[in-house]
Design a protein around this motif. Structure first.
Motif, PDB file in Angstrom:
ATOM      1  N   ASP A 150     -20.411  -0.437  14.061  1.00 47.27           N
ATOM      2  CA  ASP A 150     -19.299  -1.277  13.676  1.00 47.27           C
ATOM      3  C   ASP A 150     -19.136  -3.056  14.185  1.00 47.27           C
ATOM      4  O   ASP A 150     -19.249  -2.587  15.240  1.00 47.27           O
ATOM      5  N   PRO A 178     -15.328 -10.491   7.154  1.00 49.69           N
ATOM      6  CA  PRO A 178     -15.348  -9.148   7.647  1.00 49.69           C
ATOM      7  C   PRO A 178     -16.300  -8.171   7.505  1.00 49.69           C
ATOM      8  O   PRO A 178     -17.358  -8.645   6.967  1.00 49.69           O
ATOM      9  N   LYS A 193      -9.181  -7.013  17.429  1.00 48.37           N
ATOM     10  CA  LYS A 193      -8.497  -6.279  16.319  1.00 48.37           C
ATOM     11  C   LYS A 193      -8.992  -6.702  14.669  1.00 48.37           C
ATOM     12  O   LYS A 193      -8.420  -5.039  14.276  1.00 48.37           O
ATOM     13  N   ARG A 194      -9.793  -6.590  14.892  1.00 46.71           N
ATOM     14  CA  ARG A 194     -10.736  -6.100  13.329  1.00 46.71           C
ATOM     15  C   ARG A 194     -11.422  -5.631  13.692  1.00 46.71           C
ATOM     16  O   ARG A 194     -11.717  -4.003  13.006  1.00 46.71           O
ATOM     17  N   ARG A 239     -10.911  -2.257  15.794  1.00 38.85           N
ATOM     18  CA  ARG A 239     -10.101  -1.372  15.928  1.00 38.85           C
ATOM     19  C   ARG A 239      -9.151  -1.290  14.475  1.00 38.85           C
ATOM     20  O   ARG A 239      -8.670  -0.002  14.382  1.00 38.85           O
ATOM     21  N   GLU A 240      -9.782  -1.688  13.128  1.00 36.95           N
ATOM     22  CA  GLU A 240      -9.401  -1.135  11.742  1.00 36.95           C
ATOM     23  C   GLU A 240     -10.350  -0.345  11.412  1.00 36.95           C
ATOM     24  O   GLU A 240      -9.487   0.811  10.392  1.00 36.95           O
ATOM     25  N   ARG A 241     -11.154  -0.231  12.016  1.00 36.67           N
ATOM     26  CA  ARG A 241     -12.551   1.232  11.555  1.00 36.67           C
ATOM     27  C   ARG A 241     -12.098   2.486  12.592  1.00 36.67           C
ATOM     28  O   ARG A 241     -11.169   2.070  13.993  1.00 36.67           O
ATOM     29  N   GLU A 298     -13.123   5.182  15.118  1.00 28.97           N
ATOM     30  CA  GLU A 298     -13.235   4.953  16.033  1.00 28.97           C
ATOM     31  C   GLU A 298     -14.205   5.397  16.995  1.00 28.97           C
ATOM     32  O   GLU A 298     -14.764   6.046  17.217  1.00 28.97           O
ATOM     33  N   ARG A 351     -18.179   1.000  18.492  1.00 25.42           N
ATOM     34  CA  ARG A 351     -17.295  -0.243  17.993  1.00 25.42           C
ATOM     35  C   ARG A 351     -18.443  -1.300  19.141  1.00 25.42           C
ATOM     36  O   ARG A 351     -18.073  -1.530  19.530  1.00 25.42           O
TER      37      ARG A 351
END
Length: 352
Positions: free
Chosen positions: A90, A149, A185-186, A188-190, A192, A195
């Motif tokens: 991500d 996104p 913030k974006r 963290r929605e994915r 773990e 990243r």
């Protein structure tokens, strides 16, 4: 291709035959519980008391059982394999679009170009090589906002990058901390894993609500690795009518110390791009540091077909109703046809 999910269910197929052959004949008794289905099967057998009819009824029941077994075994149609996008990273690209990115201290294809034009060109090639990663785009100036996104659709990311212009997020100041904070913030929605944030700027943080160092600490807590890139030449020539040509440092506002700390806190690295060639080399190095997964995932769509044999089984169970209905209609039609007609006595008397 057809496959069976639970083939061992077919071992139950001969069970009715075993029961029929092993059971002892019993005297007919009235059933304490009467159901429409049972009544129709009895009617079907009563309508014809011969071996052929009894065999037909048992055949219907046995076929219904076979199709129920087939439905329970779950016949499935397996389509051709489809290659899914690799389960890669991500990866968010956070790009500075403040007014300082208009500085024409770099070259693109041998011609002077502003920093944003060069960045767009280099990042476009980088995005094309990231097949299998989710890519997103965050732009920041005085404010930070999400342009694209995280998505596997690299063409959309490329298009949105091309649409970005200097000043869309405010031209006078640079909110590096807010750009990091929004990106974290974006991410963290994915899930773990893997990243990554690549942040590119040519200035220092002088706007926004979040300090870059504090944002970096939040990124570390969220498991986000940040690679920072400082872009801009160290020396350029300015021409004027009064003073002629003078040399100056167009990257005097670049806060390399903060960008280095941000990268170190999160386990990333800081890079300095003083030319188009150096910027291209940095993104090639990032490809090596964060490679795309090599092994693709294969998915074969499966379509369940159990409802077809289930419907056929229901049809065989309904056949007694259908046959009994047909026999009943036939009997009634035959009775009406053979019923003697009443003579017209009054008409005979009048004739005499």
């Amino acid at each position: 291709m057809i496959q069976v999910a639970f083939p061992w269910f077919f071992l139950l197929a001969p069970l009715p035959l075993i029961i029929w052959f092993l059971r002892k004949p019993k005297q007919p008794q009235l059933s304490p519980i009467r159901t429409p289905l049972f009544d129709n099967w009895q009617t079907l057998q009563a309508n014809s008391n011969n071996t052929h009819s009894n065999l037909l009824a048992r055949t219907f029941l046995f076929l219904a059982w076979l199709f129920l077994i087939t439905a329970a075994a779950r016949i499935q149609w397996v389509d051709e394999p489809i290659q899914l996008p690799n389960s890669g990273r991500d990866l968010l690209l956070s790009i500075d679009i403040s007014g300082s990115m208009e500085e024409e201290d770099l070259k693109l294809h041998g011609k002077p170009a502003n920093r944003l034009q060069v960045v767009k060109s280099i990042i476009s090639d980088f995005i094309e090589r990231r097949e299998g990663d989710r890519i997103g785009l965050v732009l920041f100036g005085e404010n930070a906002y999400l342009q694209t996104p995280l998505t596997f659709d690299l063409k959309t990311v490329q298009h949105m990058l091309d649409e970005s212009e200097i000043g869309l997020a405010g031209a006078s100041r640079t909110a590096i901390g807010d750009g990091i904070g929004l990106s974290v913030k974006r991410l963290r929605e994915r899930a773990e894993q893997n990243r990554v944030l690549i942040l590119l700027t040519d200035g220092r943080n002088n706007s926004g609500e979040l300090d870059p160092i504090e944002a970096a600490k939040l990124a570390k807590h969220a498991g986000v690795k940040i690679y920072t890139i400082g872009v801009g030449a160290d020396e350029a020539i300015r021409r004027s009518l009064l003073f002629g040509t003078t040399k100056f440092n167009p990257s005097a506002e670049l806060d390399e110390k903060t960008l280095t700390q941000v990268a170190q806190i999160t386990g990333g690295r800081y890079f300095r791009a003083r030319s188009t060639e150096e910027l291209a080399q940095i993104y090639e190095l990032l490809d090596e540091l964060e490679p795309v997964e090599d092994e693709p995932e294969i998915y074969r769509p499966i379509q369940e077909l159990y409802y077809w044999p289930a419907m056929v089984a229901l049809l065989f169970l309904m056949l007694p109703f259908i046959i009994n209905f047909i026999l009943d209609l036939t009997k009634r039609f035959s009775d009406l046809k053979n019923k003697p007609k009443k003579s017209n006595v009054r008409g005979v008397k009048n004739a005499n």
